[in-house]
Design a protein around this motif. Structure first.
Motif, PDB file in Angstrom:
ATOM      1  N   UNK A  50       1.155  -1.231   0.629  1.00 55.98           N
ATOM      2  CA  UNK A  50      -0.646  -0.217   0.138  1.00 55.98           C
ATOM      3  C   UNK A  50       1.240   1.163   0.358  1.00 55.98           C
ATOM      4  N   UNK A  51       1.843   1.813   0.876  1.00 55.48           N
ATOM      5  CA  UNK A  51       2.542   2.347   1.186  1.00 55.48           C
ATOM      6  C   UNK A  51       4.294   2.349   0.657  1.00 55.48           C
ATOM      7  N   UNK A  52       4.393   1.452  -0.511  1.00 52.00           N
ATOM      8  CA  UNK A  52       5.506   1.412  -1.147  1.00 52.00           C
ATOM      9  C   UNK A  52       5.883   2.191  -2.388  1.00 52.00           C
ATOM     10  N   UNK A  98      -4.457  -2.988  -1.037  1.00 52.48           N
ATOM     11  CA  UNK A  98      -4.461  -2.232   0.175  1.00 52.48           C
ATOM     12  C   UNK A  98      -3.920  -2.444   1.355  1.00 52.48           C
ATOM     13  N   UNK A 265       2.968   5.674  -6.764  1.00 55.43           N
ATOM     14  CA  UNK A 265       2.945   7.221  -5.506  1.00 55.43           C
ATOM     15  C   UNK A 265       4.891   6.789  -5.574  1.00 55.43           C
TER      16      UNK A 265
ATOM     17  N   UNK B  42       4.217   3.727   8.173  1.00 55.67           N
ATOM     18  CA  UNK B  42       4.297   4.680   7.088  1.00 55.67           C
ATOM     19  C   UNK B  42       2.877   5.180   7.907  1.00 55.67           C
ATOM     20  N   UNK B  60      -4.272   6.521   7.351  1.00 53.93           N
ATOM     21  CA  UNK B  60      -3.903   5.053   7.284  1.00 53.93           C
ATOM     22  C   UNK B  60      -2.547   4.817   8.265  1.00 53.93           C
ATOM     23  N   UNK B  62       0.153   1.906   8.215  1.00 48.99           N
ATOM     24  CA  UNK B  62       0.959   0.471   8.063  1.00 48.99           C
ATOM     25  C   UNK B  62       1.518   0.056   9.748  1.00 48.99           C
ATOM     26  N   UNK B  67      -1.979  -2.432   6.844  1.00 50.25           N
ATOM     27  CA  UNK B  67      -2.569  -0.868   7.154  1.00 50.25           C
ATOM     28  C   UNK B  67      -3.569  -1.283   7.725  1.00 50.25           C
TER      29      UNK B  67
END
Lengths: 265, 129
Positions: A50-52, A98, A265, B42, B60, B62, B67
């Motif tokens: 999700x945040x990579x 997600x 992103x 994160x 959100x 992580x 997450x």
């Protein structure tokens, strides 16, 4: 105490494109009840956490090399809507999940997803580490002998810059010993929404060899061993989503999982 | 036993809200939530001027490959986001009720406290969970 949910949906929708697969998992996360899903891919692809950050070299041959047991030829792979226009024609399609964690190359792994209430009798503790380890132990017990949960201390912070999920180390990893070395054979990634959890798992077909044709029976075994239900209490292999769920998958692909904005992103 | 400060209100999903002298409400997650999440890697928060809604996701976070949604205990407009958390999430773990604050919000109305648990009720929820 035997825990028996009233119904579980065992879902095998067949091979889907990467964006639809990830959109479907999110729809299951937001649906009611228990879902146990076999995820099949219509092409080799990469899923990102999700945040990579988007890998700088995603369009070259690096991804086929990150999976230690991968042997599938990836030549001829067509670019997908999830790739940016600037990608090379031979790049792998990539889609963002997600769930958290690192990148995973899919194509010949066994990919599954579990979605259900949390906390619940099956996941009484909402702690991500405890939920992951709990399901990892169940999966390990159903795979080849010798596979076990890694255990140990959480080192997530140290792993943030490691792109490949299978090069990361987490207590919930499924591992086995190969020539005296500990090799990761399976990994999990999770997402929590109020009262719900989604667990996505990727398991190697290499040392933990399991033929594709056994996938459905393996899923039924997972359902029996973990949830303690079988036969009449299970809603067997509900291959069709509801119309409303299918619409939500299409909308999610169009608005997010199939867009450059979501994936890069 | 997790700390439950008496000077704020709580959401059942473990977010807190504290009213300042200027009527601005600061929100974050509780010590219990932070300890349950584990090592954080994160966080994503809304920017200044964005609207948040009661019990709706505002961001959100992580941890441990998971997450988790962050839910707002209040409806209103973000007037400040704790941008330092984007670089380091340690304050959330080390000081969830002070340095680990996430948003400062101008409430949409004055009745926001009515929808939240007082410290005693939240503590009771923790004891029963």
């Amino acid at each position: 105490m035997i825990l028996k949910p009233a119904k579980i949906h065992l879902l095998d929708p067949g091979p889907l494109d990467p964006a639809s697969n990830m959109a479907l998992d999110e729809v299951l996360l937001e649906s009611e009840g228990w879902w146990l899903r076999l995820t099949r891919w219509d092409r080799p692809c990469v899923t990102l956490g999700r945040f990579q950050s988007w890998p700088q070299n995603s369009s070259d041959e690096s991804f086929p090399q990150i999976h230690p047991f991968s042997s599938q030829s990836l030549s001829g792979t067509q670019p997908s809507p999830t790739s940016s226009p600037g990608d090379k024609a031979d790049s792998l399609p990539a889609v963002r999940r997600v769930t958290g964690g690192g990148s995973i190359l899919h194509g010949e792994d066994l990919t599954i997803a579990i979605a259900g209430p949390c906390p619940s009798p099956h996941f009484p503790d909402r702690s991500p580490g405890k939920v992951a380890t709990q399901i990892s132990k169940v999966l390990g017990s159903l795979l080849s002998p010798g596979i076990h949960t890694r255990g140990g201390e959480d080192r997530e912070k140290e792993m943030v810059d490691v792109v490949d999920c299978f090069q990361r180390r987490s207590p919930s990893d499924l591992v086995l010993e190969v020539d005296g070395e500990t090799v990761k054979a399976g990994g999990l990634a999770l997402a929590f929404r109020p009262g719900r959890v989604l667990i996505e798992g990727s398991l190697h077909r290499g040392p933990a060899s399991r033929p594709v044709e056994e996938d459905q029976s393996w899923m039924e075994l997972l359902m029996q061993k973990w949830l303690g239900i079988e036969g009449e209490t299970a809603e067997k292999w509900q291959t069709d989503l509801t119309e409303e769920q299918a619409e939500r998958v299409s909308e999610a692909v169009e608005n997010r999982f199939g867009t450059v904005e979501w994936n890069r992103r | 036993m997790s700390e439950v400060p008496a000077d704020r209100f709580y959401l059942s999903s473990h977010e807190w809200a504290q009213e300042g002298d200027d009527g601005v409400v600061t929100i974050g997650i509780t010590e219990f939530a932070a300890s349950e999440l584990g090592e954080l890697v994160y966080i994503e928060l809304p920017g200044e001027g964005e609207d948040v809604h009661f019990e709706q996701q505002f961001g959100e976070i992580e941890s441990v490959k998971a997450v988790s949604a962050l839910n707002s205990p209040i409806s209103g407009q973000v007037i400040e986001s704790n941008a330092s958390l984007l670089d380091s999430q340690e304050p959330i773990t080390d000081s969830p009720f002070e340095e680990g604050w996430m948003l400062k919000i101008k409430p949409a109305d004055d009745s926001w406290k009515d929808q939240l648990m007082n410290p005693a009720d939240y503590e009771s929820q923790l004891n029963n969970s």
